[in-house]
Design a protein around this motif. Structure first.
Motif, PDB file in Angstrom:
ATOM      1  N   MET A  83       0.850  -1.181   0.000  1.00  0.00           N
ATOM      2  CA  MET A  83       0.000   0.000   0.000  1.00  0.00           C
ATOM      3  C   MET A  83       0.889   1.236   0.000  1.00  0.00           C
ATOM      4  O   MET A  83       1.956   1.235   0.617  1.00  0.00           O
ATOM      5  CB  MET A  83      -0.872   0.026   1.254  1.00  0.00           C
ATOM      6  CG  MET A  83      -1.848  -1.127   1.325  1.00  0.00           C
ATOM      7  SD  MET A  83      -3.116  -1.027   0.087  1.00  0.00           S
ATOM      8  CE  MET A  83      -4.121   0.231   0.824  1.00  0.00           C
ATOM      9  N   ARG A  84       0.444   2.259  -0.666  1.00  0.00           N
ATOM     10  CA  ARG A  84       1.154   3.520  -0.574  1.00  0.00           C
ATOM     11  C   ARG A  84       0.989   4.047   0.845  1.00  0.00           C
ATOM     12  O   ARG A  84      -0.023   3.832   1.486  1.00  0.00           O
ATOM     13  CB  ARG A  84       0.571   4.530  -1.547  1.00  0.00           C
ATOM     14  CG  ARG A  84       1.022   4.339  -2.954  1.00  0.00           C
ATOM     15  CD  ARG A  84       0.647   5.563  -3.774  1.00  0.00           C
ATOM     16  NE  ARG A  84       1.287   5.505  -5.039  1.00  0.00           N
ATOM     17  CZ  ARG A  84       0.639   5.392  -6.189  1.00  0.00           C
ATOM     18  NH1 ARG A  84      -0.650   5.308  -6.206  1.00  0.00           N
ATOM     19  NH2 ARG A  84       1.295   5.352  -7.311  1.00  0.00           N
ATOM     20  N   SER A  85       1.953   4.760   1.291  1.00  0.00           N
ATOM     21  CA  SER A  85       1.911   5.349   2.619  1.00  0.00           C
ATOM     22  C   SER A  85       0.782   6.372   2.696  1.00  0.00           C
ATOM     23  O   SER A  85       0.605   7.188   1.787  1.00  0.00           O
ATOM     24  CB  SER A  85       3.250   6.019   2.901  1.00  0.00           C
ATOM     25  OG  SER A  85       3.145   6.918   3.953  1.00  0.00           O
ATOM     26  N   LEU A  86       0.038   6.335   3.790  1.00  0.00           N
ATOM     27  CA  LEU A  86      -1.014   7.331   3.984  1.00  0.00           C
ATOM     28  C   LEU A  86      -0.419   8.723   4.146  1.00  0.00           C
ATOM     29  O   LEU A  86      -1.041   9.710   3.762  1.00  0.00           O
ATOM     30  CB  LEU A  86      -1.866   6.974   5.199  1.00  0.00           C
ATOM     31  CG  LEU A  86      -2.825   5.817   5.011  1.00  0.00           C
ATOM     32  CD1 LEU A  86      -3.521   5.487   6.325  1.00  0.00           C
ATOM     33  CD2 LEU A  86      -3.847   6.111   3.936  1.00  0.00           C
ATOM     34  N   ALA A  87       0.789   8.811   4.689  1.00  0.00           N
ATOM     35  CA  ALA A  87       1.437  10.110   4.840  1.00  0.00           C
ATOM     36  C   ALA A  87       1.734  10.736   3.474  1.00  0.00           C
ATOM     37  O   ALA A  87       1.583  11.938   3.286  1.00  0.00           O
ATOM     38  CB  ALA A  87       2.718   9.974   5.654  1.00  0.00           C
ATOM     39  N   VAL A  88       2.127   9.915   2.530  1.00  0.00           N
ATOM     40  CA  VAL A  88       2.384  10.414   1.180  1.00  0.00           C
ATOM     41  C   VAL A  88       1.065  10.829   0.531  1.00  0.00           C
ATOM     42  O   VAL A  88       0.976  11.881  -0.113  1.00  0.00           O
ATOM     43  CB  VAL A  88       3.112   9.358   0.327  1.00  0.00           C
ATOM     44  CG1 VAL A  88       3.265   9.825  -1.104  1.00  0.00           C
ATOM     45  CG2 VAL A  88       4.473   9.047   0.929  1.00  0.00           C
ATOM     46  N   ALA A  89       0.029  10.028   0.707  1.00  0.00           N
ATOM     47  CA  ALA A  89      -1.292  10.392   0.174  1.00  0.00           C
ATOM     48  C   ALA A  89      -1.770  11.692   0.801  1.00  0.00           C
ATOM     49  O   ALA A  89      -2.375  12.533   0.128  1.00  0.00           O
ATOM     50  CB  ALA A  89      -2.289   9.267   0.432  1.00  0.00           C
ATOM     51  N   GLU A  90      -1.477  11.876   2.085  1.00  0.00           N
ATOM     52  CA  GLU A  90      -1.863  13.118   2.768  1.00  0.00           C
ATOM     53  C   GLU A  90      -1.198  14.321   2.114  1.00  0.00           C
ATOM     54  O   GLU A  90      -1.825  15.360   1.918  1.00  0.00           O
ATOM     55  CB  GLU A  90      -1.481  13.047   4.240  1.00  0.00           C
ATOM     56  CG  GLU A  90      -1.822  14.319   4.992  1.00  0.00           C
ATOM     57  CD  GLU A  90      -1.317  14.305   6.419  1.00  0.00           C
ATOM     58  OE1 GLU A  90      -1.779  15.146   7.189  1.00  0.00           O
ATOM     59  OE2 GLU A  90      -0.457  13.463   6.751  1.00  0.00           O
ATOM     60  N   ARG A  91       0.078  14.188   1.768  1.00  0.00           N
ATOM     61  CA  ARG A  91       0.779  15.302   1.117  1.00  0.00           C
ATOM     62  C   ARG A  91       0.147  15.637  -0.233  1.00  0.00           C
ATOM     63  O   ARG A  91      -0.014  16.801  -0.578  1.00  0.00           O
ATOM     64  CB  ARG A  91       2.259  14.979   0.956  1.00  0.00           C
ATOM     65  CG  ARG A  91       3.018  15.035   2.267  1.00  0.00           C
ATOM     66  CD  ARG A  91       4.520  15.043   2.060  1.00  0.00           C
ATOM     67  NE  ARG A  91       5.018  13.847   1.409  1.00  0.00           N
ATOM     68  CZ  ARG A  91       5.486  12.776   2.048  1.00  0.00           C
ATOM     69  NH1 ARG A  91       5.497  12.751   3.349  1.00  0.00           N
ATOM     70  NH2 ARG A  91       5.935  11.739   1.374  1.00  0.00           N
ATOM     71  N   VAL A  92      -0.223  14.621  -0.986  1.00  0.00           N
ATOM     72  CA  VAL A  92      -0.837  14.852  -2.301  1.00  0.00           C
ATOM     73  C   VAL A  92      -2.202  15.516  -2.136  1.00  0.00           C
ATOM     74  O   VAL A  92      -2.509  16.499  -2.817  1.00  0.00           O
ATOM     75  CB  VAL A  92      -0.950  13.528  -3.089  1.00  0.00           C
ATOM     76  CG1 VAL A  92      -1.767  13.723  -4.354  1.00  0.00           C
ATOM     77  CG2 VAL A  92       0.435  13.004  -3.427  1.00  0.00           C
ATOM     78  N   VAL A  93      -3.021  15.008  -1.231  1.00  0.00           N
ATOM     79  CA  VAL A  93      -4.352  15.582  -1.008  1.00  0.00           C
ATOM     80  C   VAL A  93      -4.232  17.021  -0.514  1.00  0.00           C
ATOM     81  O   VAL A  93      -4.967  17.908  -0.964  1.00  0.00           O
ATOM     82  CB  VAL A  93      -5.166  14.715  -0.021  1.00  0.00           C
ATOM     83  CG1 VAL A  93      -6.470  15.391   0.361  1.00  0.00           C
ATOM     84  CG2 VAL A  93      -5.445  13.343  -0.636  1.00  0.00           C
ATOM     85  N   SER A  94      -3.286  17.275   0.392  1.00  0.00           N
ATOM     86  CA  SER A  94      -3.077  18.639   0.900  1.00  0.00           C
ATOM     87  C   SER A  94      -2.683  19.582  -0.219  1.00  0.00           C
ATOM     88  O   SER A  94      -3.165  20.712  -0.296  1.00  0.00           O
ATOM     89  CB  SER A  94      -1.980  18.648   1.965  1.00  0.00           C
ATOM     90  OG  SER A  94      -2.378  17.938   3.089  1.00  0.00           O
ATOM     91  N   LYS A  95      -1.805  19.120  -1.074  1.00  0.00           N
ATOM     92  CA  LYS A  95      -1.341  19.948  -2.188  1.00  0.00           C
ATOM     93  C   LYS A  95      -2.486  20.293  -3.134  1.00  0.00           C
ATOM     94  O   LYS A  95      -2.654  21.439  -3.528  1.00  0.00           O
ATOM     95  CB  LYS A  95      -0.225  19.246  -2.936  1.00  0.00           C
ATOM     96  CG  LYS A  95       0.349  20.089  -4.053  1.00  0.00           C
ATOM     97  CD  LYS A  95       1.689  19.566  -4.462  1.00  0.00           C
ATOM     98  CE  LYS A  95       2.360  20.468  -5.444  1.00  0.00           C
ATOM     99  NZ  LYS A  95       2.746  21.745  -4.877  1.00  0.00           N
ATOM    100  N   VAL A  96      -3.303  19.312  -3.449  1.00  0.00           N
ATOM    101  CA  VAL A  96      -4.442  19.551  -4.336  1.00  0.00           C
ATOM    102  C   VAL A  96      -5.430  20.508  -3.673  1.00  0.00           C
ATOM    103  O   VAL A  96      -5.913  21.450  -4.309  1.00  0.00           O
ATOM    104  CB  VAL A  96      -5.123  18.219  -4.737  1.00  0.00           C
ATOM    105  CG1 VAL A  96      -6.436  18.475  -5.453  1.00  0.00           C
ATOM    106  CG2 VAL A  96      -4.188  17.402  -5.617  1.00  0.00           C
ATOM    107  N   ALA A  97      -5.712  20.302  -2.398  1.00  0.00           N
ATOM    108  CA  ALA A  97      -6.641  21.190  -1.690  1.00  0.00           C
ATOM    109  C   ALA A  97      -6.135  22.621  -1.690  1.00  0.00           C
ATOM    110  O   ALA A  97      -6.890  23.570  -1.919  1.00  0.00           O
ATOM    111  CB  ALA A  97      -6.857  20.692  -0.264  1.00  0.00           C
ATOM    112  N   ARG A  98      -4.843  22.785  -1.460  1.00  0.00           N
ATOM    113  CA  ARG A  98      -4.243  24.116  -1.453  1.00  0.00           C
ATOM    114  C   ARG A  98      -4.330  24.755  -2.837  1.00  0.00           C
ATOM    115  O   ARG A  98      -4.679  25.926  -2.973  1.00  0.00           O
ATOM    116  CB  ARG A  98      -2.785  24.000  -1.029  1.00  0.00           C
ATOM    117  CG  ARG A  98      -2.352  25.114  -0.140  1.00  0.00           C
ATOM    118  CD  ARG A  98      -0.879  24.982   0.201  1.00  0.00           C
ATOM    119  NE  ARG A  98      -0.764  24.743   1.623  1.00  0.00           N
ATOM    120  CZ  ARG A  98      -0.227  23.674   2.172  1.00  0.00           C
ATOM    121  NH1 ARG A  98       0.287  22.740   1.436  1.00  0.00           N
ATOM    122  NH2 ARG A  98      -0.160  23.551   3.473  1.00  0.00           N
TER     123      ARG A  98
END
Length: 128
Positions: A83-98
């Motif tokens: 599985m991809r790391s949830l922390a990495v997914a968090e960075r991607v989601v945060s970037k898109v939200a920003r």
């Protein structure tokens, strides 16, 4: 030849279903802070999908990438899929939200999360 009308689901419904399905899978294996992070990511992704339903194709595409990054597995060299790391997914989601001006979602997502470099294009963040 008379065609039967087909029910075509919107991309919004499909993406939300993917997020919900993946979250249900994660609930079976995660506990504590990891599960809380997965829940927050899922909530943010649902909000992004809904808020960009009528947005430009570029904005919808960024959200679609974030959803797929959260949901899809990355193949490993062994027999198992990791599985991809949830922390990495968090960075991607945060970037898109920003990038989409949804800073309101970042406050909820930030509980223990790391900051993301806004200067880096989203495609570069996905390659890491």
């Amino acid at each position: 030849m008379a065609g039967e009308p087909r029910h075509v689901e919107s991309g919004t419904d499909v993406l939300i279903r993917k997020v919900d399905s993946h979250l249900a899978t994660l609930r079976g294996g995660l506990h504590g802070p990891e599960l809380a992070l997965a829940e927050r990511l899922a909530h943010c992704l649902r909000e992004l999908v809904i808020s960009t339903a009528q947005a430009s194709a570029a904005d919808r595409g960024q959200v679609r990438v974030a959803v797929h990054y959260f949901v899809l597995r990355r193949e490993s060299r062994g027999r198992l899929l990791s599985m991809r790391s949830l922390a990495v997914a968090e960075r991607v989601v945060s970037k898109v939200a920003r990038q989409l001006g949804r800073a309101d979602l970042l406050a909820e997502l930030r509980k223990g999360g790391a900051d993301v470099d806004d200067a880096q294009p989203i495609r570069d963040a996905l390659l890491r």
